[in-house]
Design an enzyme around this catalytic site. Structure first.
Site, PDB file in Angstrom:
ATOM      1  N   MET A   1      35.237  -5.168  88.506  1.00  0.00           N
ATOM      2  CA  MET A   1      35.723  -4.283  88.435  1.00  0.00           C
ATOM      3  C   MET A   1      36.469  -3.712  90.119  1.00  0.00           C
ATOM      4  O   MET A   1      36.226  -2.030  89.230  1.00  0.00           O
ATOM      5  CB  MET A   1      35.493  -3.610  87.164  1.00  0.00           C
ATOM      6  CG  MET A   1      35.462  -4.626  85.882  1.00  0.00           C
ATOM      7  SD  MET A   1      35.004  -3.671  84.793  1.00  0.00           S
ATOM      8  CE  MET A   1      33.724  -3.160  84.399  1.00  0.00           C
ATOM      9  N   GLY A   2      35.770  -3.978  91.507  1.00  0.00           N
ATOM     10  CA  GLY A   2      36.424  -3.401  91.592  1.00  0.00           C
ATOM     11  C   GLY A   2      35.220  -1.942  92.291  1.00  0.00           C
ATOM     12  O   GLY A   2      34.012  -2.362  91.217  1.00  0.00           O
TER      13      GLY A   2
ATOM     14  N   HIS B   1      28.118  -6.600  95.012  1.00  0.00           N
ATOM     15  CA  HIS B   1      29.728  -7.688  95.070  1.00  0.00           C
ATOM     16  C   HIS B   1      29.229  -8.564  96.070  1.00  0.00           C
ATOM     17  O   HIS B   1      29.558  -9.394  95.908  1.00  0.00           O
ATOM     18  CB  HIS B   1      30.480  -6.485  94.167  1.00  0.00           C
ATOM     19  CG  HIS B   1      30.601  -5.858  93.565  1.00  0.00           C
ATOM     20  ND1 HIS B   1      31.364  -4.356  93.614  1.00  0.00           N
ATOM     21  CD2 HIS B   1      31.136  -6.229  92.356  1.00  0.00           C
ATOM     22  CE1 HIS B   1      31.004  -4.034  92.662  1.00  0.00           C
ATOM     23  NE2 HIS B   1      31.427  -4.887  91.663  1.00  0.00           N
TER      24      HIS B   1
ATOM     25  N   GLY C   1      26.324 -11.529  88.548  1.00  0.00           N
ATOM     26  CA  GLY C   1      24.622 -11.265  89.000  1.00  0.00           C
ATOM     27  C   GLY C   1      23.844 -10.882  87.898  1.00  0.00           C
ATOM     28  O   GLY C   1      24.986 -10.698  86.954  1.00  0.00           O
TER      29      GLY C   1
ATOM     30  N   GLN D   1      25.278  -9.996  80.513  1.00  0.00           N
ATOM     31  CA  GLN D   1      26.763 -10.844  80.641  1.00  0.00           C
ATOM     32  C   GLN D   1      26.224 -11.666  80.851  1.00  0.00           C
ATOM     33  O   GLN D   1      27.274 -12.862  80.388  1.00  0.00           O
ATOM     34  CB  GLN D   1      27.319  -9.400  81.301  1.00  0.00           C
ATOM     35  CG  GLN D   1      28.445 -10.144  82.036  1.00  0.00           C
ATOM     36  CD  GLN D   1      29.089  -8.987  82.859  1.00  0.00           C
ATOM     37  OE1 GLN D   1      29.804  -8.478  82.118  1.00  0.00           O
ATOM     38  NE2 GLN D   1      29.517  -9.285  83.992  1.00  0.00           N
TER      39      GLN D   1
ATOM     40  N   ARG E   1      21.837  -2.014  92.551  1.00  0.00           N
ATOM     41  CA  ARG E   1      23.137  -0.756  92.976  1.00  0.00           C
ATOM     42  C   ARG E   1      24.510  -1.099  91.442  1.00  0.00           C
ATOM     43  O   ARG E   1      24.630  -2.157  90.973  1.00  0.00           O
ATOM     44  CB  ARG E   1      23.721  -1.561  94.284  1.00  0.00           C
ATOM     45  CG  ARG E   1      23.359  -1.708  96.066  1.00  0.00           C
ATOM     46  CD  ARG E   1      23.387  -2.038  96.860  1.00  0.00           C
ATOM     47  NE  ARG E   1      22.636  -1.427  97.779  1.00  0.00           N
ATOM     48  CZ  ARG E   1      22.658  -1.019  99.076  1.00  0.00           C
ATOM     49  NH1 ARG E   1      24.110   0.316  99.014  1.00  0.00           N
ATOM     50  NH2 ARG E   1      21.763  -1.007  99.775  1.00  0.00           N
ATOM     51  N   SER E   2      25.534  -0.423  91.130  1.00  0.00           N
ATOM     52  CA  SER E   2      26.410  -0.231  90.301  1.00  0.00           C
ATOM     53  C   SER E   2      27.197   0.409  91.430  1.00  0.00           C
ATOM     54  O   SER E   2      27.672   1.380  91.641  1.00  0.00           O
ATOM     55  CB  SER E   2      25.729   0.167  89.394  1.00  0.00           C
ATOM     56  OG  SER E   2      27.126   0.944  88.656  1.00  0.00           O
TER      57      SER E   2
ATOM     58  N   ARG F   1      28.733   2.692  89.389  1.00  0.00           N
ATOM     59  CA  ARG F   1      28.902   3.424  88.323  1.00  0.00           C
ATOM     60  C   ARG F   1      27.242   4.840  89.177  1.00  0.00           C
ATOM     61  O   ARG F   1      27.974   5.977  89.060  1.00  0.00           O
ATOM     62  CB  ARG F   1      28.283   3.784  87.274  1.00  0.00           C
ATOM     63  CG  ARG F   1      29.034   2.609  85.875  1.00  0.00           C
ATOM     64  CD  ARG F   1      28.772   2.454  85.051  1.00  0.00           C
ATOM     65  NE  ARG F   1      29.520   2.641  83.935  1.00  0.00           N
ATOM     66  CZ  ARG F   1      30.224   1.454  83.260  1.00  0.00           C
ATOM     67  NH1 ARG F   1      29.122   0.205  84.144  1.00  0.00           N
ATOM     68  NH2 ARG F   1      30.849   1.548  82.471  1.00  0.00           N
TER      69      ARG F   1
HETATM   70  P1  AMP Z   1      31.168  -5.218  87.887  1.00  0.00           P
HETATM   71  O1  AMP Z   1      32.258  -4.632  89.470  1.00  0.00           O
HETATM   72  O2  AMP Z   1      30.530  -4.033  87.838  1.00  0.00           O
HETATM   73  O3  AMP Z   1      32.202  -5.911  86.584  1.00  0.00           O
HETATM   74  O4  AMP Z   1      30.149  -6.573  88.441  1.00  0.00           O
HETATM   75  C1  AMP Z   1      30.613  -7.697  89.047  1.00  0.00           C
HETATM   76  C2  AMP Z   1      29.608  -8.198  89.402  1.00  0.00           C
HETATM   77  O5  AMP Z   1      29.368  -8.023  89.973  1.00  0.00           O
HETATM   78  C3  AMP Z   1      28.594  -9.132  87.646  1.00  0.00           C
HETATM   79  O6  AMP Z   1      29.056 -10.199  87.734  1.00  0.00           O
HETATM   80  C4  AMP Z   1      27.898  -8.034  88.509  1.00  0.00           C
HETATM   81  O7  AMP Z   1      26.799  -8.138  88.099  1.00  0.00           O
HETATM   82  C5  AMP Z   1      27.860  -8.033  89.932  1.00  0.00           C
HETATM   83  N1  AMP Z   1      27.088  -6.597  90.299  1.00  0.00           N
HETATM   84  C6  AMP Z   1      27.188  -5.595  89.616  1.00  0.00           C
HETATM   85  N2  AMP Z   1      25.849  -5.139  90.660  1.00  0.00           N
HETATM   86  C7  AMP Z   1      25.233  -5.872  91.132  1.00  0.00           C
HETATM   87  C8  AMP Z   1      24.135  -5.975  92.376  1.00  0.00           C
HETATM   88  N3  AMP Z   1      23.364  -4.609  92.190  1.00  0.00           N
HETATM   89  N4  AMP Z   1      23.355  -7.082  92.505  1.00  0.00           N
HETATM   90  C9  AMP Z   1      23.770  -8.154  92.193  1.00  0.00           C
HETATM   91  N5  AMP Z   1      25.252  -8.359  91.919  1.00  0.00           N
HETATM   92  C10 AMP Z   1      25.802  -7.226  91.332  1.00  0.00           C
END
Ligand code: AMP
Length: 282
Positions: free
Chosen positions: A30-31, A37, A149, A155, A186-187, A189
């Site tokens: 989701m960017g 990522h 991830g 999910q 890491r996020s 958010r």
């Molecule tokens: P998102 O952009 O938050 O929807 O995440 C996109 C993908 O990146 C998803 O498969 C998440 O599980 C993965 N992801 C997000 N944060 C992390 C992280 N800290 N370590 C590994 N994978 C991640």
């Protein structure tokens, strides 16, 4: 770097790639990209000839409109980051209309008990939204492999189930959680946290680590009470749930059994920002 906004142009490029006998890996995001990522992209690069990163803030998976509105966005910054990682990457950044047409709604899925616990329980409709967009992406892109991830562990399990029940010919690959130096997962958010919250949010990972240590000798009830007590008086964090569950079914457990794998899961608020994390216990 090739950036696709329209599915048709992307599909033409994918057909050409496949006609050359090459493999395609998809990394859906989701960017607001961060090192977590990028680690998925690096995992994909190791086993696929071409990697495609999709960037799309999917409206149907947000159960809370303010959360959708506040979600961090910055397409140009994301593109620059990916370009500096590898200029041969492909990016798919569609509009909501390109994916959904005029009807921005979720398909309804039955993920069984996997969809009813934790995120499924506290974020009504979330996994129908996730399932809808991931199924669309898989059908448009038809990747050989897709990388997700373990940060969003539930999910990941839901998507494994989705590909099985819908017969989608994609290999789903789970990748480890990347953390900030203080342990915070890491996020995207995390960008919404102020420096004090960001420092204090490492408490989530520390609590998971301590739970893992306790899991060796204490009962699940004991650990759950202990975690609840840790959060009760915390000045910056509010616990939404703590669960110890079977790592494949995600069913909450009361008692450990030999040979089974377990994980601990936390969702907590730092102010208005909702954070999740999890850890393998054995
Ligand atoms: P998102 O952009 O938050 O929807 O995440 C996109 C993908 O990146 C998803 O498969 C998440 O599980 C993965 N992801 C997000 N944060 C992390 C992280 N800290 N370590 C590994 N994978 C991640």
């Amino acid at each position: 770097m090739q950036i696709f906004k329209e599915k048709e142009a992307l599909q033409t490029a994918v057909s050409k790639l496949k006609s050359q006998g090459k493999t395609l890996g998809l990394v859906p995001t989701m960017g607001a990209l961060h090192k977590g990522h990028l680690s998925l992209v690096e995992n994909a690069e190791k086993v696929c000839d071409q990697v495609l990163v999709s960037i799309f803030v999917n409206p149907t998976q947000f159960n809370n409109p303010q959360d959708l509105e506040k979600y961090p966005r910055g397409l140009q910054k994301d593109i620059d980051l990916l370009e500096s990682l590898n200029p041969n990457l492909w990016v798919f950044a569609p509009t909501a209309h390109e994916l959904y047409g005029d009807n921005i709604i979720s398909e309804e899925f039955n993920f069984g008990s996997l969809g009813e616990v934790m995120e499924g329980k506290f974020r009504a409709g979330h996994f129908d939204g996730v399932g809808t967009v991931v199924k669309m992406l898989f059908e448009i892109v038809k990747p050989h492999k897709a990388f997700f991830g373990q940060k969003d562990y539930q999910q990941l399990q839901i998507i494994r189930k989705l590909t099985k029940v819908q017969n989608l010919p994609v290999e789903v690959v789970g990748c480890p959680i990347l953390r900030e130096p203080n342990g915070l997962a890491r996020s995207s958010r995390n960008e919404l946290l102020d420096p004090t919250q960001r420092e204090n949010a490492s408490f989530i990972h520390q609590t998971l680590l301590k739970s893992k240590e306790l899991f060796g000798t204490k009962s699940v009830n004991y650990i759950t009470d202990w975690v609840n007590a840790q959060f009760e008086n915390h000045p910056f964090l509010k616990l939404e749930y703590f669960e110890i569950a079977d790592a494949s079914t995600l069913k909450k457990i009361n008692r450990k059994r030999k040979g089974q794998e377990y994980r601990a899961f936390i969702a907590a608020y730092a102010g208005e920002v909702r954070l999740i994390d999890n850890l393998a216990l054995n």
